[in-house]
Design a protein around this motif. Sequence first.
Motif, mmCIF file in Angstrom:
data_model
loop_
_atom_site.group_PDB
_atom_site.id
_atom_site.type_symbol
_atom_site.label_atom_id
_atom_site.label_comp_id
_atom_site.label_asym_id
_atom_site.label_seq_id
_atom_site.Cartn_x
_atom_site.Cartn_y
_atom_site.Cartn_z
ATOM 1 N N ARG A 80 0.834 -1.209 0.000
ATOM 2 C CA ARG A 80 0.000 0.000 0.000
ATOM 3 C C ARG A 80 0.866 1.255 0.000
ATOM 4 O O ARG A 80 0.605 2.204 -0.736
ATOM 5 C CB ARG A 80 -0.938 0.006 1.200
ATOM 6 N N ARG A 81 1.913 1.277 0.823
ATOM 7 C CA ARG A 81 2.805 2.439 0.895
ATOM 8 C C ARG A 81 3.399 2.749 -0.476
ATOM 9 O O ARG A 81 3.354 3.883 -0.950
ATOM 10 C CB ARG A 81 3.926 2.171 1.901
ATOM 11 N N LEU A 82 3.927 1.728 -1.133
ATOM 12 C CA LEU A 82 4.557 1.924 -2.439
ATOM 13 C C LEU A 82 3.545 2.344 -3.505
ATOM 14 O O LEU A 82 3.839 3.184 -4.357
ATOM 15 C CB LEU A 82 5.290 0.656 -2.862
ATOM 16 N N ARG A 83 2.363 1.768 -3.438
ATOM 17 C CA ARG A 83 1.320 2.117 -4.414
ATOM 18 C C ARG A 83 0.892 3.562 -4.230
ATOM 19 O O ARG A 83 0.758 4.324 -5.195
ATOM 20 C CB ARG A 83 0.118 1.181 -4.270
ATOM 21 N N VAL A 84 0.680 3.984 -2.981
ATOM 22 C CA VAL A 84 0.245 5.352 -2.705
ATOM 23 C C VAL A 84 1.334 6.355 -3.105
ATOM 24 O O VAL A 84 1.042 7.367 -3.736
ATOM 25 C CB VAL A 84 -0.157 5.508 -1.219
ATOM 26 N N VAL A 85 2.590 6.055 -2.764
ATOM 27 C CA VAL A 85 3.698 6.935 -3.146
ATOM 28 C C VAL A 85 3.775 7.069 -4.665
ATOM 29 O O VAL A 85 4.060 8.144 -5.196
ATOM 30 C CB VAL A 85 5.038 6.408 -2.570
ATOM 31 N N SER A 86 3.484 5.982 -5.373
ATOM 32 C CA SER A 86 3.506 6.004 -6.841
ATOM 33 C C SER A 86 2.247 6.628 -7.428
ATOM 34 O O SER A 86 2.140 6.766 -8.648
ATOM 35 C CB SER A 86 3.654 4.576 -7.381
ATOM 36 N N GLU A 87 1.295 6.954 -6.563
ATOM 37 C CA GLU A 87 0.011 7.533 -6.968
ATOM 38 C C GLU A 87 -0.726 6.662 -7.987
ATOM 39 O O GLU A 87 -1.301 7.153 -8.957
ATOM 40 C CB GLU A 87 0.200 8.963 -7.492
ATOM 41 N N LEU A 88 -0.683 5.364 -7.740
ATOM 42 C CA LEU A 88 -1.405 4.407 -8.584
ATOM 43 C C LEU A 88 -2.634 3.905 -7.844
ATOM 44 O O LEU A 88 -2.564 3.591 -6.659
ATOM 45 C CB LEU A 88 -0.528 3.196 -8.910
ATOM 46 N N SER A 89 -3.742 3.825 -8.534
ATOM 47 C CA SER A 89 -4.924 3.198 -7.956
ATOM 48 C C SER A 89 -4.704 1.687 -7.919
ATOM 49 O O SER A 89 -3.806 1.164 -8.596
ATOM 50 C CB SER A 89 -6.157 3.517 -8.802
ATOM 51 N N GLN A 90 -5.518 1.010 -7.153
ATOM 52 C CA GLN A 90 -5.446 -0.454 -7.163
ATOM 53 C C GLN A 90 -5.730 -0.981 -8.560
ATOM 54 O O GLN A 90 -5.085 -1.932 -9.003
ATOM 55 C CB GLN A 90 -6.428 -1.056 -6.150
ATOM 56 N N ASP A 91 -6.680 -0.361 -9.242
ATOM 57 C CA ASP A 91 -7.008 -0.779 -10.614
ATOM 58 C C ASP A 91 -5.804 -0.657 -11.534
ATOM 59 O O ASP A 91 -5.495 -1.575 -12.298
ATOM 60 C CB ASP A 91 -8.156 0.061 -11.187
ATOM 61 N N ALA A 92 -5.124 0.488 -11.481
ATOM 62 C CA ALA A 92 -3.977 0.723 -12.358
ATOM 63 C C ALA A 92 -2.839 -0.236 -12.032
ATOM 64 O O ALA A 92 -2.215 -0.799 -12.946
ATOM 65 C CB ALA A 92 -3.510 2.168 -12.236
ATOM 66 N N LEU A 93 -2.563 -0.434 -10.747
ATOM 67 C CA LEU A 93 -1.498 -1.360 -10.363
ATOM 68 C C LEU A 93 -1.836 -2.775 -10.798
ATOM 69 O O LEU A 93 -0.992 -3.482 -11.349
ATOM 70 C CB LEU A 93 -1.267 -1.316 -8.850
ATOM 71 N N ALA A 94 -3.064 -3.186 -10.568
ATOM 72 C CA ALA A 94 -3.486 -4.537 -10.946
ATOM 73 C C ALA A 94 -3.350 -4.753 -12.451
ATOM 74 O O ALA A 94 -2.856 -5.792 -12.894
ATOM 75 C CB ALA A 94 -4.927 -4.774 -10.508
#
Length: 87
Positions: free
Chosen positions: A12-26
């Motif tokens: 979650r920390r890395l995703r938020v720092v990267s400003e990616l939604s769960q959808d985009a990361l997935a």
Amino acid sequence: MEIQRVVAHNLRRLRVVSELSQDALAAEAEVDRTYVSRMERGMENPTVVILDRLANALEVDIVEFFVRPKPGEKPPAPLKGGRKPKG
């Protein structure tokens, strides 16, 4: 803190720092969005292959998922706006 929670925290920390939604990361990691959500809540125990895909999508080294949070470190705040309504 158990390793599953450490991975959840860091994902979650890395995703938020990267400003990616769960959808985009997935989509980038080629995994289901609900699986990303469950991993972030510590409900899944991902394989090394999945962690490698996520690390590549986040442009970080896989070891970043195993960094133990500092004592008292709060979980990362969600991205502003959360999920977008459909339609």
